[in-house]
Enzyme design. Structure first.
Site, PDB file in Angstrom:
ATOM      1  N   CYS A   2      80.293  62.414  62.500  1.00 16.88           N
ATOM      2  CA  CYS A   2      80.342  63.308  63.649  1.00 16.88           C
ATOM      3  C   CYS A   2      79.062  64.135  63.701  1.00 16.88           C
ATOM      4  O   CYS A   2      78.559  64.610  62.689  1.00 16.88           O
ATOM      5  CB  CYS A   2      81.517  64.261  63.647  1.00 16.88           C
ATOM      6  SG  CYS A   2      83.106  63.437  63.662  1.00 16.88           S
ATOM      7  N   ARG A  27      75.208  59.565  63.409  1.00 19.09           N
ATOM      8  CA  ARG A  27      76.240  60.172  62.565  1.00 19.09           C
ATOM      9  C   ARG A  27      77.646  59.688  62.906  1.00 19.09           C
ATOM     10  O   ARG A  27      78.613  59.990  62.203  1.00 19.09           O
ATOM     11  CB  ARG A  27      76.200  61.696  62.702  1.00 19.09           C
ATOM     12  CG  ARG A  27      74.885  62.311  62.276  1.00 19.09           C
ATOM     13  CD  ARG A  27      74.926  63.797  62.492  1.00 19.09           C
ATOM     14  NE  ARG A  27      75.880  64.424  61.608  1.00 19.09           N
ATOM     15  CZ  ARG A  27      75.620  64.857  60.386  1.00 19.09           C
ATOM     16  NH1 ARG A  27      74.395  64.743  59.906  1.00 19.09           N
ATOM     17  NH2 ARG A  27      76.536  65.415  59.650  1.00 19.09           N
ATOM     18  N   TRP A  72      82.816  60.218  64.680  1.00 19.02           N
ATOM     19  CA  TRP A  72      83.191  59.134  63.765  1.00 19.02           C
ATOM     20  C   TRP A  72      84.651  59.398  63.451  1.00 19.02           C
ATOM     21  O   TRP A  72      84.988  60.403  62.818  1.00 19.02           O
ATOM     22  CB  TRP A  72      82.339  59.183  62.500  1.00 19.02           C
ATOM     23  CG  TRP A  72      82.590  58.030  61.571  1.00 19.02           C
ATOM     24  CD1 TRP A  72      82.040  56.777  61.644  1.00 19.02           C
ATOM     25  CD2 TRP A  72      83.460  58.023  60.432  1.00 19.02           C
ATOM     26  NE1 TRP A  72      82.517  56.005  60.623  1.00 19.02           N
ATOM     27  CE2 TRP A  72      83.391  56.736  59.861  1.00 19.02           C
ATOM     28  CE3 TRP A  72      84.285  58.960  59.837  1.00 19.02           C
ATOM     29  CZ2 TRP A  72      84.107  56.370  58.737  1.00 19.02           C
ATOM     30  CZ3 TRP A  72      85.015  58.600  58.710  1.00 19.02           C
ATOM     31  CH2 TRP A  72      84.915  57.310  58.164  1.00 19.02           C
ATOM     32  N   ASN A  98      83.087  68.864  63.113  1.00 13.13           N
ATOM     33  CA  ASN A  98      82.719  67.793  62.187  1.00 13.13           C
ATOM     34  C   ASN A  98      83.380  68.117  60.854  1.00 13.13           C
ATOM     35  O   ASN A  98      83.109  69.163  60.285  1.00 13.13           O
ATOM     36  CB  ASN A  98      81.190  67.742  62.038  1.00 13.13           C
ATOM     37  CG  ASN A  98      80.736  66.862  60.888  1.00 13.13           C
ATOM     38  OD1 ASN A  98      81.421  65.917  60.522  1.00 13.13           O
ATOM     39  ND2 ASN A  98      79.588  67.159  60.317  1.00 13.13           N
ATOM     40  N   GLY A  99      84.283  67.256  60.400  1.00 11.59           N
ATOM     41  CA  GLY A  99      84.958  67.525  59.135  1.00 11.59           C
ATOM     42  C   GLY A  99      86.424  67.140  59.230  1.00 11.59           C
ATOM     43  O   GLY A  99      86.823  66.396  60.127  1.00 11.59           O
ATOM     44  N   GLU A 483      71.893  45.609  46.278  1.00 14.86           N
ATOM     45  CA  GLU A 483      71.384  46.253  47.493  1.00 14.86           C
ATOM     46  C   GLU A 483      71.202  45.225  48.619  1.00 14.86           C
ATOM     47  O   GLU A 483      71.532  45.492  49.781  1.00 14.86           O
ATOM     48  CB  GLU A 483      70.057  46.966  47.156  1.00 14.86           C
ATOM     49  CG  GLU A 483      69.328  47.610  48.318  1.00 14.86           C
ATOM     50  CD  GLU A 483      70.122  48.679  49.064  1.00 14.86           C
ATOM     51  OE1 GLU A 483      71.210  49.054  48.629  1.00 14.86           O
ATOM     52  OE2 GLU A 483      69.650  49.102  50.135  1.00 14.86           O
ATOM     53  N   LYS A 487      73.117  45.437  52.201  1.00 14.21           N
ATOM     54  CA  LYS A 487      72.389  45.457  53.478  1.00 14.21           C
ATOM     55  C   LYS A 487      72.939  44.397  54.417  1.00 14.21           C
ATOM     56  O   LYS A 487      73.149  44.643  55.596  1.00 14.21           O
ATOM     57  CB  LYS A 487      70.888  45.172  53.273  1.00 14.21           C
ATOM     58  CG  LYS A 487      69.992  46.245  52.762  1.00 14.21           C
ATOM     59  CD  LYS A 487      69.807  47.451  53.620  1.00 14.21           C
ATOM     60  CE  LYS A 487      70.898  48.437  53.396  1.00 14.21           C
ATOM     61  NZ  LYS A 487      70.697  49.488  52.451  1.00 14.21           N
ATOM     62  N   GLU A 490      76.670  45.224  55.636  1.00 18.26           N
ATOM     63  CA  GLU A 490      76.901  46.380  56.500  1.00 18.26           C
ATOM     64  C   GLU A 490      76.346  46.201  57.910  1.00 18.26           C
ATOM     65  O   GLU A 490      76.869  46.789  58.850  1.00 18.26           O
ATOM     66  CB  GLU A 490      76.411  47.684  55.871  1.00 18.26           C
ATOM     67  CG  GLU A 490      74.924  47.883  55.824  1.00 18.26           C
ATOM     68  CD  GLU A 490      74.528  49.252  55.268  1.00 18.26           C
ATOM     69  OE1 GLU A 490      75.223  50.238  55.527  1.00 18.26           O
ATOM     70  OE2 GLU A 490      73.487  49.316  54.581  1.00 18.26           O
ATOM     71  N   HIS A 506      80.688  33.274  34.893  1.00 20.69           N
ATOM     72  CA  HIS A 506      81.987  33.866  34.540  1.00 20.69           C
ATOM     73  C   HIS A 506      82.921  33.960  35.746  1.00 20.69           C
ATOM     74  O   HIS A 506      83.896  34.692  35.703  1.00 20.69           O
ATOM     75  CB  HIS A 506      81.787  35.245  33.917  1.00 20.69           C
ATOM     76  CG  HIS A 506      80.995  35.200  32.646  1.00 20.69           C
ATOM     77  ND1 HIS A 506      81.486  34.675  31.473  1.00 20.69           N
ATOM     78  CD2 HIS A 506      79.716  35.571  32.382  1.00 20.69           C
ATOM     79  CE1 HIS A 506      80.556  34.739  30.534  1.00 20.69           C
ATOM     80  NE2 HIS A 506      79.464  35.273  31.071  1.00 20.69           N
ATOM     81  N   LYS A 605      75.889  57.422  59.466  1.00 22.13           N
ATOM     82  CA  LYS A 605      74.770  57.663  58.558  1.00 22.13           C
ATOM     83  C   LYS A 605      75.107  58.672  57.463  1.00 22.13           C
ATOM     84  O   LYS A 605      74.761  58.487  56.312  1.00 22.13           O
ATOM     85  CB  LYS A 605      73.569  58.140  59.380  1.00 22.13           C
ATOM     86  CG  LYS A 605      72.286  58.305  58.595  1.00 22.13           C
ATOM     87  CD  LYS A 605      71.740  56.974  58.171  1.00 22.13           C
ATOM     88  CE  LYS A 605      70.446  57.097  57.379  1.00 22.13           C
ATOM     89  NZ  LYS A 605      70.182  55.865  56.625  1.00 22.13           N
TER      90      LYS A 605
END
Ligand code: M6R
Length: 610
Positions: A2, A27, A72, A98-99, A483, A487, A490, A506, A605
């Site tokens: 948010c 965000r 969000w 936001n929260g 990483e 990438k 996502e 394994h 983000k």
């Protein structure tokens, strides 16, 4: 998670709010909305989806005071009803938030008993009605009602509230979620970060937890939760406006990938003199002795920052001979970790706002640890709650997929390790000089790695329809494999997993067939021969291999299906270069699949909820 923005002044608020929302969209982009007061009219437009939908829907744009929100979703699916701003039952107050309000259910029950009704599933709508109820029953000013309401709230918030009864006031507050106030002349701005503000003023105040600010056209006042006047620290922003634009690139992610030669150099500028070997990190000067004497170092981070921590574990242990443990910040808090007085905890975060990392810092501090931050966003919560820290100086990272922050994190952590090793005496003089010289060459080597972009684009064409990917690496390149997989998944929504190459036998080897692309990070290092064997094992099972190798490799290219060459460097610095083709591969594949590269689905983000 948010983004919130607000304006009070003499200009039209709408264009400022709209532009601010576009800057904050990274965000969260489930819905957006704007509330404007014009005279005694409170106008609200809100829309499910991206800010551009709000822009199309809005009709009334008048008013020199307003608030805006990009969401969000946490409580309630993305919809027009759940979009912010939310309005109180008497249609007087509008709020953005936001929260998360954790005790909203019990408040909602109480308010319902009093006759309040709710048109959304959100915790925020409960809060605005709670404020209204307090204001009406106790005949309080807006700011006092907000203060009383917040004293009864459990959770995290950055909020801004306006009332149509007073078109010369915005009341805003924060606890756990970020909030910045921009100071103009006869006008004030507020936002979740400085990006919507920098165009208008570079004078800002970062609000502290528990503070409440009242903005009017004549001035601003900050008080704490006990209603005691505060003297805020006014900071001058150094951010440039063009850092927030795409600069000719199609996406922020691509711009940020290509910025890396510069961002890595910026990160070293003024700190490391590669000719004399002088290395000074002003941000951690008070704790450099504590670092040298540390019996162990804990690293707490999430996502890509956690991967940077894993690489750092390898080089800190190698160079400084200090044991390192790398923790998912989200797990750290809930498992009663052993932390001794004087332990060093390094918190790594691009945004500086990640709630899980903040919670880990809190517990580490409570138990007497020294907490150092490695953070990109200047003035962010993590930068402020840590004892000391070193900024990345990578510039704003807007693409949701973290790229330049990862390489800047590695650079800062590497400089910390080199400095500790030097003063601790765990590195020989000539080795130190060799590594300092080598790190100085990294920006050029990253630039050389970026030259494979066209080749990687062609390879991406071949794999854009794959359903699965495996990423394998050993030693320093194992976190790079993780990483690379993160990438890809996502932004392209292809399932991908990263493994240490030796772990393949394994379990993951069972996945390999002629459909399975396997990316090997197979640069020349101590485990080169072993990784060659791992490649053979995959080829024997008809897997398709894409190998990242060093320039001039005479063995691997003949064994594999696709090769991407990168320059050689010391193995401890290799992740700075070997990650580049993986960033480009995920970018091109995502783009070819028609995904929104900068704003992938379900993500945001800054992850400011736990
Ligand atoms: O801002 P932070 O570095 O604390 O964020 C941590 C993660 O949320 C972040 O790295 C996330 O995994 C990225 N989307 C990865 O590209």
């Amino acid at each position: 998670m948010c983004g919130i923005v607000g304006y009070i002044g003499k200009r039209d608020a709408y264009p400022i709010l709209l532009k601010g929302l576009k800057r904050l969209e990274y965000r969260g982009y489930d819905s957006s909305g704007i509330a404007l007061i014009d005279g005694f009219d409170l106008d609200i437009t809100k829309k499910e989806g991206k800010v551009v939908r709000l822009e199309e829907a809005i009709h009334k744009k008048e008013g020199s005071i307003g608030i805006g929100h990009t969401r969000w979703a946490t409580h309630g699916e993305p919809s027009d009803e759940n979009a912010h701003p939310h309005v109180s039952n008497n249609n007087s107050l509008a709020i953005i938030h936001n929260g998360i309000i954790e005790n909203y259910e019990s408040l909602k029950i109480e308010l319902k008993k009093k006759g309040y009704h709710f048109s959304s599933e959100t915790d925020t709508e409960v809060l605005v009605n709670f404020i209204e109820d307090i204001q009406e029953t106790e005949s309080l000013s807006l700011e006092d009602a907000v203060r009383v309401a917040l004293s009864k709230i459990v959770g995290a918030y950055a909020i801004a509230v306006i009332s149509k009864e007073d078109s010369n006031k915005i009341v805003a507050a924060r606890k756990g979620s970020p909030l910045v106030i921009g100071l103009g002349s006869g006008e004030y701005f507020l936002a979740s970060d400085a990006t919507p503000i920098v165009e208008y003023t570079n004078e800002v105040v970062y609000l502290n937890d528990g503070e409440i600010v009242v903005l009017t056209r004549e001035g601003y006042s900050v008080k704490d939760s006990e209603d005691i006047q505060q003297t805020p620290y006014v900071q001058t922003l150094e951010m440039e406006l063009e850092e927030l634009e795409k600069g000719g690139y199609d996406h922020f992610m691509l711009k940020e990938i290509f910025e890396q030669p510069r961002s890595i150099a910026d990160c070293m500028r003024g700190r490391l003199n590669t000719e004399t070997g002088n290395l000074f990190l002003g941000g951690i000067r008070n704790y450099s002795k504590a670092l040298q004497n540390a019996e162990r170092i804990l690293i707490a981070a999430c996502g890509t920052s956690w991967h940077a921590g894993l690489v750092a574990e390898y080089f800190i242990e190698e160079l400084c001979r200090i044991p390192v443990e790398v923790e998912y910040a989200s797990e750290f808090r809930y498992r009663n970790p052993v932390i001794k007085e004087g332990d060093i905890v390094i918190a790594i975060s691009q945004s500086g706002e990640t709630a899980d990392t903040l919670a880990a810092i809190e517990i580490a501090k409570e138990r007497g640890a020294i907490v150092l931050g490695v953070v990109n966003t200047v003035g962010s919560s993590i930068a402020r709650v840590t004892h000391e820290g070193a900024y990345l100086h990578a510039g704003p990272e807007i693409g949701v997929a973290s790229t330049k922050a990862f390489t800047a994190q590695l650079t800062v952590l590497y400089m910390i390790a080199l400095r500790v090793a030097f003063y601790k005496g765990t590195i020989a003089q000539n080795k130190y000089r060799e590594l300092v010289t080598e790190i100085g060459k990294i920006p050029k080597k990253v630039a050389a790695a970026l030259e494979s972009n066209e080749k990687i684009k062609k390879i991406s064409e071949r794999f854009k329809d794959a359903h699965n990917f495996l990423y394998l690496g050993r030693g320093y390149n194992f976190p790079v494999a993780l990483e690379g997989a993160l990438k890809l998944k996502e932004i392209s929504y292809i399932h991908a997993e990263g493994y240490p190459a030796a772990e393949m036998k394994h379990g993951p080897i069972a996945l390999i067939d002629e459909q399975m692309p396997v990316v090997f990070i197979a640069t020349r290092d101590g485990s080169y021969d072993k990784i060659v064997s791992n490649i053979q094992e995959v080829k024997a099972r008809r897997g398709i291999v894409i190998a990242i190798v060093n320039e001039g490799d005479a063995i691997i290219p003949d064994m594999v299906d696709y090769t991407i060459e990168i320059p050689a460097t010391h193995e401890s610095l290799m992740p700075l270069v070997s990650v580049i083709p993986l960033q480009l591969l995920s970018y091109h594949i995502a783009l070819m699949r028609g995904a929104n590269v900068d704003q992938p689905r379900n993500l945001a983000k800054s992850v400011t909820v736990e």
